[in-house]
Design a protein around this motif. Structure first.
Motif, mmCIF file in Angstrom:
data_model
loop_
_atom_site.group_PDB
_atom_site.id
_atom_site.type_symbol
_atom_site.label_atom_id
_atom_site.label_comp_id
_atom_site.label_asym_id
_atom_site.label_seq_id
_atom_site.Cartn_x
_atom_site.Cartn_y
_atom_site.Cartn_z
ATOM 1 N N SER A 1 0.810 -1.222 0.000
ATOM 2 C CA SER A 1 0.000 0.000 0.000
ATOM 3 C C SER A 1 0.845 1.274 0.000
ATOM 4 O O SER A 1 0.314 2.365 -0.164
ATOM 5 C CB SER A 1 -0.943 0.008 1.209
ATOM 6 O OG SER A 1 -0.218 0.255 2.401
ATOM 7 N N ARG A 2 2.147 1.142 0.200
ATOM 8 C CA ARG A 2 3.021 2.311 0.267
ATOM 9 C C ARG A 2 3.417 2.790 -1.125
ATOM 10 O O ARG A 2 3.333 2.055 -2.106
ATOM 11 C CB ARG A 2 4.296 1.957 1.042
ATOM 12 C CG ARG A 2 4.066 1.766 2.509
ATOM 13 C CD ARG A 2 5.334 1.334 3.198
ATOM 14 N NE ARG A 2 5.248 1.652 4.626
ATOM 15 C CZ ARG A 2 5.995 1.080 5.558
ATOM 16 N NH1 ARG A 2 6.911 0.173 5.232
ATOM 17 N NH2 ARG A 2 5.851 1.413 6.819
ATOM 18 N N ASP A 3 3.852 4.040 -1.172
ATOM 19 C CA ASP A 3 4.400 4.593 -2.407
ATOM 20 C C ASP A 3 5.901 4.334 -2.426
ATOM 21 O O ASP A 3 6.602 4.546 -1.425
ATOM 22 C CB ASP A 3 4.134 6.100 -2.481
ATOM 23 C CG ASP A 3 2.674 6.428 -2.704
ATOM 24 O OD1 ASP A 3 1.989 5.664 -3.413
ATOM 25 O OD2 ASP A 3 2.209 7.442 -2.167
ATOM 26 N N TRP A 4 6.375 3.886 -3.578
ATOM 27 C CA TRP A 4 7.787 3.547 -3.743
ATOM 28 C C TRP A 4 8.360 4.331 -4.920
ATOM 29 O O TRP A 4 7.661 4.579 -5.898
ATOM 30 C CB TRP A 4 7.938 2.046 -4.003
ATOM 31 C CG TRP A 4 7.469 1.216 -2.851
ATOM 32 C CD1 TRP A 4 6.196 0.790 -2.615
ATOM 33 C CD2 TRP A 4 8.257 0.755 -1.762
ATOM 34 N NE1 TRP A 4 6.140 0.066 -1.441
ATOM 35 C CE2 TRP A 4 7.403 0.031 -0.899
ATOM 36 C CE3 TRP A 4 9.608 0.860 -1.433
ATOM 37 C CZ2 TRP A 4 7.843 -0.581 0.265
ATOM 38 C CZ3 TRP A 4 10.050 0.243 -0.274
ATOM 39 C CH2 TRP A 4 9.178 -0.457 0.565
ATOM 40 N N PRO A 5 9.618 4.708 -4.864
ATOM 41 C CA PRO A 5 10.222 5.396 -6.006
ATOM 42 C C PRO A 5 10.380 4.418 -7.180
ATOM 43 O O PRO A 5 10.356 3.195 -6.990
ATOM 44 C CB PRO A 5 11.584 5.836 -5.479
ATOM 45 C CG PRO A 5 11.902 4.886 -4.387
ATOM 46 C CD PRO A 5 10.570 4.505 -3.773
ATOM 47 N N MET B 1 21.133 0.507 -7.444
ATOM 48 C CA MET B 1 20.768 -0.887 -7.178
ATOM 49 C C MET B 1 21.644 -1.537 -6.107
ATOM 50 O O MET B 1 21.388 -2.669 -5.712
ATOM 51 C CB MET B 1 20.825 -1.702 -8.482
ATOM 52 C CG MET B 1 19.754 -1.255 -9.491
ATOM 53 S SD MET B 1 18.058 -1.219 -8.828
ATOM 54 C CE MET B 1 17.669 -2.947 -8.831
ATOM 55 N N THR B 2 22.648 -0.834 -5.619
ATOM 56 C CA THR B 2 23.460 -1.373 -4.516
ATOM 57 C C THR B 2 23.012 -0.853 -3.169
ATOM 58 O O THR B 2 23.601 -1.181 -2.138
ATOM 59 C CB THR B 2 24.950 -1.029 -4.719
ATOM 60 O OG1 THR B 2 25.124 0.400 -4.624
ATOM 61 C CG2 THR B 2 25.460 -1.526 -6.068
ATOM 62 N N LYS B 3 21.964 -0.038 -3.176
ATOM 63 C CA LYS B 3 21.429 0.535 -1.931
ATOM 64 C C LYS B 3 19.976 0.102 -1.736
ATOM 65 O O LYS B 3 19.273 -0.218 -2.676
ATOM 66 C CB LYS B 3 21.505 2.077 -1.973
ATOM 67 C CG LYS B 3 22.879 2.632 -2.210
ATOM 68 C CD LYS B 3 23.788 2.352 -1.048
ATOM 69 C CE LYS B 3 25.176 2.926 -1.298
ATOM 70 N NZ LYS B 3 26.164 2.414 -0.416
ATOM 71 N N ALA B 4 19.551 0.149 -0.494
ATOM 72 C CA ALA B 4 18.161 -0.174 -0.182
ATOM 73 C C ALA B 4 17.231 0.840 -0.853
ATOM 74 O O ALA B 4 17.543 2.024 -0.904
ATOM 75 C CB ALA B 4 17.945 -0.156 1.329
ATOM 76 N N ILE B 5 16.126 0.357 -1.374
ATOM 77 C CA ILE B 5 15.088 1.226 -1.919
ATOM 78 C C ILE B 5 14.040 1.398 -0.817
ATOM 79 O O ILE B 5 13.421 0.416 -0.391
ATOM 80 C CB ILE B 5 14.457 0.645 -3.200
ATOM 81 C CG1 ILE B 5 15.522 0.485 -4.285
ATOM 82 C CG2 ILE B 5 13.304 1.537 -3.670
ATOM 83 C CD1 ILE B 5 15.027 -0.190 -5.538
ATOM 84 N N LYS B 6 13.868 2.617 -0.385
ATOM 85 C CA LYS B 6 12.963 2.879 0.736
ATOM 86 C C LYS B 6 11.675 3.522 0.251
ATOM 87 O O LYS B 6 11.675 4.292 -0.709
ATOM 88 C CB LYS B 6 13.657 3.779 1.760
ATOM 89 C CG LYS B 6 14.885 3.104 2.341
ATOM 90 C CD LYS B 6 15.545 3.941 3.384
ATOM 91 C CE LYS B 6 16.781 3.217 3.918
ATOM 92 N NZ LYS B 6 17.423 3.919 4.973
ATOM 93 N N HIS B 7 10.601 3.215 0.947
ATOM 94 C CA HIS B 7 9.301 3.758 0.557
ATOM 95 C C HIS B 7 9.280 5.268 0.750
ATOM 96 O O HIS B 7 10.008 5.821 1.560
ATOM 97 C CB HIS B 7 8.164 3.081 1.331
ATOM 98 C CG HIS B 7 8.261 3.223 2.815
ATOM 99 N ND1 HIS B 7 7.745 4.299 3.497
ATOM 100 C CD2 HIS B 7 8.818 2.414 3.739
ATOM 101 C CE1 HIS B 7 7.966 4.148 4.768
ATOM 102 N NE2 HIS B 7 8.628 3.011 4.959
ATOM 103 N N ILE B 8 8.404 5.920 -0.002
ATOM 104 C CA ILE B 8 8.282 7.381 0.056
ATOM 105 C C ILE B 8 7.406 7.780 1.228
ATOM 106 O O ILE B 8 7.697 8.738 1.932
ATOM 107 C CB ILE B 8 7.710 7.924 -1.270
ATOM 108 C CG1 ILE B 8 8.666 7.561 -2.422
ATOM 109 C CG2 ILE B 8 7.469 9.419 -1.204
ATOM 110 C CD1 ILE B 8 8.091 7.775 -3.806
ATOM 111 N N VAL B 9 6.291 7.091 1.406
ATOM 112 C CA VAL B 9 5.347 7.423 2.465
ATOM 113 C C VAL B 9 5.157 6.230 3.371
ATOM 114 O O VAL B 9 5.178 5.115 2.979
ATOM 115 C CB VAL B 9 3.966 7.835 1.893
ATOM 116 C CG1 VAL B 9 3.085 8.410 2.970
ATOM 117 C CG2 VAL B 9 4.124 8.822 0.751
#
Length: 103
Positions: A84-88, A95-103
């Motif tokens: 349900s979260r927004d993701w970039p 691609m070597t870093k964690a992808i974190k949600h926006i909200v």
């Protein structure tokens, strides 16, 4: 074969307490997770190493006092929450870093 997570967690707890002893054992579980993560870094395609981390995380959860039913429910809840979260856009991310949600 049909898999039941709650049944598995009861089985895992019985095995783990008998094999590794009772109690939280947080430091030991975390130490073992770190070891398994190093093994994954060496062999990222090895499914068994990934599953070792899953089993250790589940072991840590019940050792922290959470019953199997609560662990299974939280797994489903957390997946739904992430969905349900927004993701970039992953294509714009390192691609070597964690992808974190926006909200």
């Amino acid at each position: 074969m049909r898999f039941n997570l709650v049944t598995h967690l009861h089985r895992q707890r019985e095995f783990s307490e008998k094999t590794f002893g009772p109690g939280r054992r947080t430091a030991g579980v975390l130490d073992h997770i770190r070891e398994e993560l190093r093994e994954i870094e060496s062999a990222p395609d090895d499914l068994e190493e990934w599953i070792d981390v899953v089993l250790l995380a589940l072991d840590g959860a019940w050792r922290a006092g959470h019953p199997p039913e609560a662990i299974a429910a939280m797994l489903a809840h957390k997946q739904a929450k992430n969905e349900s979260r927004d993701w970039p856009d992953w294509r714009t991310m390192d691609m070597t870093k964690a992808i974190k949600h926006i909200v």
